[in-house]
Design a protein around this motif. Sequence first.
Motif: not given
Length: 341
Positions: A85-91, A93-94, A207-211
């Motif tokens: 997953x990626x957290x970007x601009x407050x969102x 997402x996969x 949700x297991x790994x978030x960049x």
Amino acid sequence: MDSIAIIGTGIAGLVAARQCQLQGIHTVLFEKSKHVGGRLSSHRSSWARFDQGAQYFTARSPEFQEQLQLWQHTGHAQVWDFQAHRFRQGQLNPSPDTETRYVGTPCMNSLAEALAEDLSIHYHCHIAQISYETAADDEQQGEWWLYDRKGQQYGGFDALLLALPSAQCQALIDARSPLQKALQTVAMVPCWSLAVAFNEAIADASIQGIFCDHPIVQWISRESAKPGRLQSHDCWIIHCRPEWSEQQKDQPQSVIQATLLQALAEILSIALPTASHYYCHFWRYARPAHSQCFKQALVDPQQRLGVCGDWQQGGRVEGAYLSAMQTSQALLQCGAIGSSM
Ligand code: FAD
Ligand code: NAI
């Protein structure tokens, strides 16, 4: 018998030691802590055993893939097939990709424990000084002597390898050594990390790994989602950005903990229940400030002295492995060690 001393039992020190031992060289390792692994570290507490340093690894070179196969064969490594997953601009997402990632099993430190089997290691042995000593009539054939913080001395070794973060190599080696120039080009940066456990699942199982593209947090993983782990808690690891970690290095753990829990809630977009356990750790030398790859091994053939570590090959587990292979081979080729082979 020809001999070598190796300071540091992270993956680099262990891999180099195995190479030297394979050539019939008397090999002795020195480690300041009570176990092997260094940043391939898994913290054991009453509530869990979790990966506090390296989270997973990738294997892109044929040499390291060979080592990976050995670990897989003995059950010390498995694929961690997580949906990034990626957290970007407050969102959140996969963020699909095709990379195959691996973890040590039952924890990352198992990789180091497997490499350490049958090696001779002095634990709790913080080397504070090293000295190359020559007889007055034979300056060519010196010996290495090591002194720990308690004043105990170890020697004399034909060769010496420092398998440490660059700053720690720099501090031990003589200021006039030809290796200093290269060492001075590598700065290493810190990382605050937090492990936190909850009695029940706090987020969707996918949700297991978030960049993270976040001002504080760089990476979040769900420890309990890795293969071979105990599932008694929902355990998460949060790693911070180097710049933020440097700015906050003197903060008490309670402040770091509160800030990171707030960030976790923001990234997962939930109100967090009370956590049952926490563990905070500051990594002083987490990674090189800039990813660089040295083309040649850093070895002083005259004194049979080498330095290696992840910082030579991009600051990853695989980089530590490759740098140890390259440097131990270069030391062996110096002629003075392994020359009787
Ligand atoms: P180290 O593991 O640092 O080994 C050095 C050893 O020397 C240590 O055991 C130390 O105790 C010992 N030592 C130091 N000074 C002395 C002394 N004077 N006397 C005796 N002993 C001494 N890599 C990845 O590929 N994937 C990841 O997901 C990943 N995540 C990471 C997350 C964090 C928070 C950190 C800190 C690192 C991460 N890394 C990751 C990087 C990876 O952990 C390193 O690249 C690798 O483990 C470095 O191995 P090394 O042998 O070069 O050094
Ligand atoms: P990798 O290929 O999984 O990751 C490399 C980098 O690519 C990631 O950090 C991330 O920025 C990006 N990335 C990869 N897949 C992505 C995806 N699906 N969506 C969004 N971004 C993605 O692994 P590699 O090359 O083996 O790197 C090792 C990992 O170790 C990296 O994540 C690195 O940040 C981490 N590391 C952390 C340290 C720390 O101090 N916290 C120290 C050293 C390494």
